[in-house]
Design an enzyme around this catalytic site. Structure first.
Site, PDB file in Angstrom:
ATOM      1  N   ARG A  69       0.833  -1.197   0.000  1.00 13.94           N
ATOM      2  CA  ARG A  69       0.000   0.000   0.000  1.00 13.94           C
ATOM      3  C   ARG A  69       0.875   1.258   0.000  1.00 13.94           C
ATOM      4  NH1 ARG A  69      -5.420   0.254   0.919  1.00 13.94           N
ATOM      5  NH2 ARG A  69      -5.625  -1.915   1.453  1.00 13.94           N
ATOM      6  N   ILE A  96      -7.689   2.834   0.634  1.00 15.93           N
ATOM      7  CA  ILE A  96      -7.335   3.312   1.971  1.00 15.93           C
ATOM      8  C   ILE A  96      -5.909   3.861   1.916  1.00 15.93           C
ATOM      9  CG2 ILE A  96      -6.907   2.600   4.354  1.00 15.93           C
ATOM     10  CD1 ILE A  96      -9.102   0.458   3.931  1.00 15.93           C
ATOM     11  N   LEU A  97      -5.721   5.041   2.491  1.00 12.99           N
ATOM     12  CA  LEU A  97      -4.415   5.709   2.425  1.00 12.99           C
ATOM     13  C   LEU A  97      -3.561   5.341   3.637  1.00 12.99           C
ATOM     14  CD1 LEU A  97      -5.846   9.097   1.205  1.00 12.99           C
ATOM     15  CD2 LEU A  97      -4.463   7.502  -0.157  1.00 12.99           C
ATOM     16  N   ASN A 111     -12.452  14.034   2.707  1.00 10.30           N
ATOM     17  CA  ASN A 111     -13.235  12.947   2.126  1.00 10.30           C
ATOM     18  C   ASN A 111     -14.715  13.250   2.355  1.00 10.30           C
ATOM     19  OD1 ASN A 111     -13.823  10.350   0.978  1.00 10.30           O
ATOM     20  ND2 ASN A 111     -14.229   9.589   3.055  1.00 10.30           N
ATOM     21  N   HIS A 113     -18.185  11.060   3.009  1.00  8.52           N
ATOM     22  CA  HIS A 113     -18.658   9.718   3.343  1.00  8.52           C
ATOM     23  C   HIS A 113     -20.179   9.741   3.446  1.00  8.52           C
ATOM     24  CE1 HIS A 113     -18.654   5.717   5.045  1.00  8.52           C
ATOM     25  NE2 HIS A 113     -19.502   6.145   5.941  1.00  8.52           N
ATOM     26  N   GLU A 147      -7.233   7.041  10.868  1.00  9.99           N
ATOM     27  CA  GLU A 147      -8.388   6.230  11.250  1.00  9.99           C
ATOM     28  C   GLU A 147      -9.455   6.317  10.165  1.00  9.99           C
ATOM     29  OE1 GLU A 147     -11.841   5.983  14.651  1.00  9.99           O
ATOM     30  OE2 GLU A 147     -10.262   7.466  14.873  1.00  9.99           O
ATOM     31  N   GLU A 178     -24.506  15.598  -1.718  1.00  8.11           N
ATOM     32  CA  GLU A 178     -23.034  15.673  -1.761  1.00  8.11           C
ATOM     33  C   GLU A 178     -22.570  16.715  -2.765  1.00  8.11           C
ATOM     34  OE1 GLU A 178     -21.644  11.670  -2.528  1.00  8.11           O
ATOM     35  OE2 GLU A 178     -21.664  11.214  -0.377  1.00  8.11           O
TER      36      GLU A 178
HETATM   37  N1  NHR Z   1      -7.731   6.701   4.013  1.00  8.02           N
HETATM   38  C1  NHR Z   1      -7.565   7.025   5.308  1.00  8.02           C
HETATM   39  N2  NHR Z   1      -6.342   6.875   5.836  1.00  8.02           N
HETATM   40  N3  NHR Z   1      -8.571   7.501   6.074  1.00  8.02           N
HETATM   41  C2  NHR Z   1      -9.797   7.658   5.549  1.00  8.02           C
HETATM   42  O1  NHR Z   1     -10.756   8.135   6.334  1.00  8.02           O
HETATM   43  C3  NHR Z   1     -10.037   7.322   4.194  1.00  8.02           C
HETATM   44  C4  NHR Z   1      -8.952   6.836   3.442  1.00  8.02           C
HETATM   45  C5  NHR Z   1      -9.128   6.472   2.107  1.00  8.02           C
HETATM   46  C6  NHR Z   1     -10.379   6.559   1.530  1.00  8.02           C
HETATM   47  C7  NHR Z   1     -12.818   7.015   1.644  1.00  8.02           C
HETATM   48  C8  NHR Z   1     -13.643   5.886   2.197  1.00  8.02           C
HETATM   49  C9  NHR Z   1     -15.082   6.131   2.485  1.00  8.02           C
HETATM   50  O2  NHR Z   1     -15.558   7.254   2.448  1.00  8.02           O
HETATM   51  C10 NHR Z   1     -11.466   7.012   2.284  1.00  8.02           C
HETATM   52  C11 NHR Z   1     -11.299   7.405   3.610  1.00  8.02           C
HETATM   53  C12 NHR Z   1     -12.255   2.827   0.536  1.00  8.02           C
HETATM   54  C13 NHR Z   1     -12.310   1.878   1.557  1.00  8.02           C
HETATM   55  C14 NHR Z   1     -11.803   0.473   1.324  1.00  8.02           C
HETATM   56  O3  NHR Z   1     -12.103  -0.428   2.104  1.00  8.02           O
HETATM   57  C15 NHR Z   1     -12.806   2.274   2.782  1.00  8.02           C
HETATM   58  C16 NHR Z   1     -13.226   3.577   2.989  1.00  8.02           C
HETATM   59  C17 NHR Z   1     -13.169   4.521   1.969  1.00  8.02           C
HETATM   60  C18 NHR Z   1     -12.681   4.139   0.736  1.00  8.02           C
HETATM   61  N4  NHR Z   1     -11.000   0.240   0.257  1.00  8.02           N
HETATM   62  C19 NHR Z   1     -10.413  -1.060  -0.102  1.00  8.02           C
HETATM   63  C20 NHR Z   1      -8.875  -1.027   0.176  1.00  8.02           C
HETATM   64  O4  NHR Z   1      -8.327  -2.121   0.373  1.00  8.02           O
HETATM   65  C21 NHR Z   1     -10.576  -1.354  -1.571  1.00  8.02           C
HETATM   66  C22 NHR Z   1     -12.011  -1.362  -1.987  1.00  8.02           C
HETATM   67  C23 NHR Z   1     -12.196  -1.259  -3.519  1.00  8.02           C
HETATM   68  O5  NHR Z   1     -11.205  -1.138  -4.253  1.00  8.02           O
HETATM   69  O6  NHR Z   1     -13.352  -1.258  -3.958  1.00  8.02           O
HETATM   70  O7  NHR Z   1      -8.254   0.050   0.113  1.00  8.02           O
HETATM   71  O8  NHR Z   1     -15.841   5.155   2.763  1.00  8.02           O
HETATM   72  C1  GAR Z   2     -20.000   9.192  -3.270  1.00  7.39           C
HETATM   73  O1  GAR Z   2     -21.366   9.016  -3.025  1.00  7.39           O
HETATM   74  C2  GAR Z   2     -19.223   8.995  -1.997  1.00  7.39           C
HETATM   75  O2  GAR Z   2     -19.916   9.372  -0.843  1.00  7.39           O
HETATM   76  C3  GAR Z   2     -19.026   7.528  -2.020  1.00  7.39           C
HETATM   77  O3  GAR Z   2     -18.817   7.184  -3.362  1.00  7.39           O
HETATM   78  C4  GAR Z   2     -19.514   8.085  -4.193  1.00  7.39           C
HETATM   79  C5  GAR Z   2     -18.601   8.585  -5.273  1.00  7.39           C
HETATM   80  O4  GAR Z   2     -19.339   8.938  -6.391  1.00  7.39           O
HETATM   81  N1  GAR Z   2     -17.897   7.140  -1.282  1.00  7.39           N
HETATM   82  C6  GAR Z   2     -17.877   5.969  -0.694  1.00  7.39           C
HETATM   83  O5  GAR Z   2     -18.841   5.227  -0.586  1.00  7.39           O
HETATM   84  C7  GAR Z   2     -16.547   5.589  -0.155  1.00  7.39           C
HETATM   85  N2  GAR Z   2     -16.619   4.291   0.399  1.00  7.39           N
HETATM   86  P1  GAR Z   2     -18.680   9.747  -7.586  1.00  7.39           P
HETATM   87  O6  GAR Z   2     -17.512   8.926  -8.134  1.00  7.39           O
HETATM   88  O7  GAR Z   2     -19.782   9.826  -8.602  1.00  7.39           O
HETATM   89  O8  GAR Z   2     -18.273  11.063  -7.066  1.00  7.39           O
END
Ligand code: NHR
Ligand code: GAR
Length: 218
Positions: A69, A96-97, A111, A113, A147, A178
């Site tokens: 990652r 995830i970052l 972000n 959510h 987190e 949004e």
């Molecule tokens: N990174 C950090 N450190 N903290 C947050 O709060 C983050 C982030 C990266 C993305 C967006 C997020 C959301 O709004 C977000 C918030 C992806 C996953 C996930 O499980 C979870 C949360 C969010 C985005 N991703 C998988 C992974 O292994 C892959 C899933 C896929 O590719 O479809 O990274 O919900």
């Molecule tokens: C948004 O609704 C955002 O809240 C959600 O994905 C959509 C992105 O749409 N994010 C997540 O659910 C992260 N887990 P878009 O690509 O059309 O902007």
């Protein structure tokens, strides 16, 4: 955050409808950000076409080409830093970052959510709200910390769940919310009206213990 237009990079993985709302708001002059780059981890993200059409530079790095990652995150940051962004906006970015990446851009990543955080971090938020019998649902703009979905909240948009509404219908209405609140929240941060320090959000220098809230009536 800056006197001149805030250089803002937008990170996507898919459709990019939130990206489009930023592009449209800049074009109509109702926000004043410089969208300096759009970055995707997926070559097929439709949002890349939206950016190209708007004349915004794009970059894409496939995360599957990396062993870890953090290795992907370091490559992504090296690419992003060519554009010298002051603010990073996650708009449907699905990776995830790592702690390294979050620290590199400490307090400068947003972000959105689709839930009224701290309710329903994680996925499938609309169905979970319906199944719980909630009467309201919404979406939250927050600072990104290590987190997941746990950083301090800035602005929420809230609406009433309709009787018998499906998760799909609710998702569409939340997305429309949004598109209205995310550019507004980003502008507050760009203008320095909302800041991040020691893991907390501040509004005009005062702790923002409750996020700003906009109700969207039916
Ligand atoms: N990174 C950090 N450190 N903290 C947050 O709060 C983050 C982030 C990266 C993305 C967006 C997020 C959301 O709004 C977000 C918030 C992806 C996953 C996930 O499980 C979870 C949360 C969010 C985005 N991703 C998988 C992974 O292994 C892959 C899933 C896929 O590719 O479809 O990274 O919900
Ligand atoms: C948004 O609704 C955002 O809240 C959600 O994905 C959509 C992105 O749409 N994010 C997540 O659910 C992260 N887990 P878009 O690509 O059309 O902007």
């Amino acid at each position: 955050m800056s006197r001149s237009r805030c250089k803002t990079a937008i990170l996507i993985s898919g459709s990019g409808s939130n990206l489009q709302s930023f592009i449209d708001r800049v074009a109509e002059g109702s926000i004043n950000l410089d969208i300096c780059a759009v970055f995707s981890n997926r070559q097929d993200a439709f949002g890349l076409e939206r950016a190209q059409k708007a004349g915004i530079p794009t970059a894409c790095i496939d995360h599957t080409a990396f062993d870890s990652r953090e290795a992907f995150d370091r490559a992504a940051a090296a690419e992003l830093d060519l554009y010298d962004p002051e603010l990073l906006v996650l708009a449907g970015f699905m990776r995830i970052l790592s702690p390294w990446f979050v620290r590199h851009y400490e307090g400068r990543i947003l972000n959105i959510h689709p839930a009224l955080l701290p309710l329903y971090p994680g996925l499938n938020t609309h169905q979970r709200a319906i199944d719980a019998g909630d009467t309201q649902h919404g979406t939250t703009v927050h600072f990104v910390t290590e987190e997941l979905d746990g950083g301090p909240c800035i602005l929420q948009g809230r609406l009433a769940i309709r009787r018998g509404e499906s998760a799909e219908q609710l998702k569409d209405r939340i997305q429309a919310v949004e598109h209205q609140i995310y550019p507004t929240a980003a502008q507050l941060v760009a203008d320095g009206d909302v800041t991040f320090r020691d893991g907390r959000a501040f509004r005009d220098g005062q702790p923002l213990d409750q996020p700003l809230l906009i109700d969207f009536p039916d």
